[in-house]
Design a protein around this motif. Structure first.
Motif, short mmCIF file in Angstrom:
data_model
loop_
_atom_site.label_atom_id
_atom_site.label_comp_id
_atom_site.label_asym_id
_atom_site.label_seq_id
_atom_site.Cartn_x
_atom_site.Cartn_y
_atom_site.Cartn_z
N THR A 158 1.74 -2.05 -2.53
CA THR A 158 2.03 -3.32 -3.18
C THR A 158 3.71 -2.98 -3.79
N HIS A 159 4.29 -1.96 -3.91
CA HIS A 159 5.66 -1.79 -4.25
C HIS A 159 6.19 -0.73 -3.33
N SER A 160 7.49 -0.97 -3.11
CA SER A 160 8.27 -0.05 -2.17
C SER A 160 8.62 1.26 -2.77
N THR A 161 8.53 1.57 -4.02
CA THR A 161 8.91 2.82 -4.45
C THR A 161 8.00 3.49 -5.41
N SER A 162 7.41 2.55 -6.23
CA SER A 162 6.51 3.30 -7.33
C SER A 162 5.19 4.24 -6.84
N PRO A 163 5.27 5.25 -7.56
CA PRO A 163 3.94 6.15 -7.16
C PRO A 163 2.68 5.55 -7.45
N ALA A 164 2.52 4.41 -8.06
CA ALA A 164 1.52 3.55 -8.43
C ALA A 164 1.25 2.37 -7.54
N THR A 165 1.89 2.51 -6.31
CA THR A 165 2.20 1.44 -5.44
C THR A 165 0.64 0.73 -4.66
N PHE A 166 -0.27 1.71 -4.43
CA PHE A 166 -1.37 1.49 -3.81
C PHE A 166 -2.51 0.82 -4.85
N ALA A 167 -3.04 -0.13 -4.28
CA ALA A 167 -3.74 -1.11 -5.30
C ALA A 167 -4.85 -1.79 -4.49
N SER A 168 -5.77 -2.39 -4.80
CA SER A 168 -6.73 -3.25 -4.12
C SER A 168 -6.96 -4.57 -4.89
N PRO A 169 -5.79 -5.45 -4.47
CA PRO A 169 -5.88 -6.60 -5.41
C PRO A 169 -6.91 -7.47 -5.73
N SER A 170 -7.75 -7.41 -4.59
CA SER A 170 -9.07 -8.35 -4.42
C SER A 170 -10.47 -7.57 -5.00
N ALA A 171 -10.32 -6.54 -5.07
CA ALA A 171 -11.33 -5.53 -5.40
C ALA A 171 -11.41 -4.75 -6.58
N GLY A 172 -10.20 -4.13 -6.65
CA GLY A 172 -9.80 -3.06 -7.44
C GLY A 172 -10.50 -1.67 -6.95
N PRO A 173 -10.12 -0.39 -7.49
CA PRO A 173 -10.32 0.70 -7.04
C PRO A 173 -11.85 1.03 -7.09
N LEU A 174 -12.34 1.81 -6.13
CA LEU A 174 -13.62 2.23 -6.10
C LEU A 174 -13.97 3.42 -7.24
#
Length: 325
Positions: A158-174
């Motif tokens: 979801t972001h080109s440079t942020s270390p927190a780039t990976f997200a699951s917008p429709s569900a959230g993390p497992l």
């Protein structure tokens, strides 16, 4: 047997400032504080050093074959390190064909090893923990970065440079990795895997285009597509809308090849029958477009291409998207 780690390329493997130099899997894992103290047997293998932007469908299926043999030989889980550019797509591809209870965990890094605050070591440590955890068995392909566990089905960069780039917008993390403990909060639904033994020539021939709809789009670039491609994914506005002038062109294409309707927004589902104007989701479904559901355009393209490569007919494709979308 423990965990098998398969090393590809990507930011996590960039070796300093030397042009093209790559760290081996052994070098990547040697730089992870605490990894040797986990008590988890770890076998490291180098697969291919290539940026993830240059990976192909066939190469990812080859990695799945290597991982499957490792599980057959007794591995409790598999970790793959790769670049993050295409991680959301490769993870979903793996999830579609992975037939084992053992987890298949993908990870990478946003910062190179020589940079301040490099995130690769922490991501590898978390990924190995997740691959070895009892609660992740049966979860399919998982993406682990930033101490979060995401389902391949939902995760996005979801972001080109942020270390927190990976997200699951429709569900959230497992789940999360907290104080070294893997805490799984949700279990993703699992479906019958697609055949893993896909003929590579048929895969190469299964060309699927992706068209992102934009303002005042008349679809000129789609002319002749039915002669060069076997499928099309449309990333429509909002809930699955296109300009009214584009709708007839998409309907004409749907008479010759499967055309899947998705949303370009990045989260949420296309609708089925809320709007009825020309170019609406109702109009497009009436013209033969296939409902992509919650699948984003990139994952829809992965699914459609694999289905075409297995010889799926139109009815099978519609059913597969109804099940997995």
């Amino acid at each position: 047997m423990g965990v098998v780690l398969l090393a590809l390329g990507g930011t996590i493997s960039v070796a300093g400032s030397t042009q093209g130099a790559r760290l081996t899997g052994a070098e990547i894992t040697a730089a992870v504080p605490g990894l040797a103290d986990l008590g988890i047997p770890l076998e490291v293998r180098d697969v291919r050093a290539v940026p993830s932007g240059s990976l192909t469908f066939a190469q990812i299926l080859d990695v799945v074959d290597v991982a499957s043999r490792a599980v057959a030989e007794g591995a409790d889980g598999v970790v793959v390190t790769q670049g993050t550019d295409t991680l959301e797509e490769t993870a979903f591809m793996v999830d579609l064909v992975w037939p084992h209870e053992a987890p298949f965990v993908l990870t990478g890094a946003m910062r190179q090893p020589a940079m301040a605050g490099a995130d690769g070591p922490a991501n590898v440590l978390a990924a190995v923990r997740v691959a070895a955890a009892r609660d992740t068995h049966g979860a399919g392909a998982l993406v682990v970065l930033n101490d979060e566990v995401h389902a391949a089905r939902w995760v996005r960069k979801t972001h080109s440079t942020s270390p927190a780039t990976f997200a699951s917008p429709s569900a959230g993390p497992l789940g999360h990795v907290v104080e070294g403990r893997v805490r799984m909060l949700l279990a993703p639904p699992r479906h019958e895997p697609l055949p893993v033994g896909i003929d590579r020539e048929r895969l190469q021939a299964a060309r699927v285009a992706l068209h992102v709809v934009t303002l005042d789009d008349d679809g000129t670039q789609l002319h002749g597509l039915e002669a060069t491609h076997q499928g099309l994914v449309v990333a429509g506005f909002g809930v699955g809308h296109v300009p009214d002038v584009l709708a007839p062109r998409l309907g004409a294409l749907a008479e010759h090849l499967p055309v899947v309707l998705t949303s370009r927004t990045g989260s949420g589902s296309v609708l089925r029958h809320t709007y009825s104007a020309p170019g609406s989701e109702t109009d497009l479904r009436r013209r033969g477009l296939i409902d992509g559901g919650f699948l984003d355009p990139y994952k829809a393209r992965v699914l459609l291409r694999l289905l075409l490569a297995t010889g799926a007919g139109h009815g099978d494709i519609v059913e597969a998207f109804a099940l997995r979308g």
